[in-house]
Design a protein around this motif. Structure first.
Motif: not given
Length: 183
Positions: A18-22, A93-95
């Motif tokens: 659920f997070k980009d840095n997982d 949306q930014l991702l």
């Protein structure tokens, strides 16, 4: 030889990311980076994905790393319909925007916004007709969204088409994660 490889797999919510840095995302990225290097060394020129959060966007990062290592591999993102992702939250949306910006080629199968599941089946047909094989992060015993792509590929193969399929299951990914932690 697979010149054009379709890569897909589990969505982020199915992976519990659920997070980009997982840290799980980094393991998946490293795994696909190794596989894509192998494909590139065997003649693969294009990696073709959709833009779903999860495996597909993680693979986009893997492709960027493979390119940095000097491999001449390109990334095409084929969206199933216009305005894909426009109902996602602002962060997602930014991702998506960053993901599409890093691709070598972006297009969509339909110029209409989403209106029917048929658009997704047409997209699958497009992916099958424009690739020679697929690499899917999917475990048939576990289910999930990749089931639909897996079933489309199996039907395509059963229809007499010469199409290669490599499945990556959770055990393979866990073995890779264990190998990383041991080194």
């Amino acid at each position: 030889m697979i010149k054009n490889l379709w890569v897909t797999g589990y969505r982020s919510f199915e992976l519990g990311i659920f997070k980009d840095n997982d840290p799980k995302a980094k393991v998946i990225q490293d795994f696909f980076q190794e596989r894509l290097i192998n494909y590139a060394e065997n003649g693969t020129e294009w990696i073709i994905t959709g833009a779903q959060l999860g495996t597909e966007q993680i693979v986009g990062k893997s492709i960027q790393e493979v390119k940095k290592k000097g491999y001449n591999i390109r990334h095409a993102v084929i969206l199933p319909y216009a305005e894909f992702g426009n109902k996602w939250n602002e962060n997602n949306q930014l991702l998506l925007k960053n993901f599409l910006r890093n691709a070598d080629y972006v297009n969509k199968v339909s110029n209409m916004s989403y209106h029917s599941g048929r658009q997704l089946r047409v997209w699958q047909g497009f992916m099958l007709q424009h690739t020679n094989g697929a690499l899917i992060f999917y475990d048939p015993d576990s289910g999930g969204k990749p089931k639909y792509d897996y079933e489309a590929i199996k039907a395509y193969q059963d229809g007499g088409n010469d199409y290669q399929l490599e499945l990556i299951d959770f055990d393979s990914m866990q073995d890779f994660a264990n190998m990383l932690s041991d080194s």
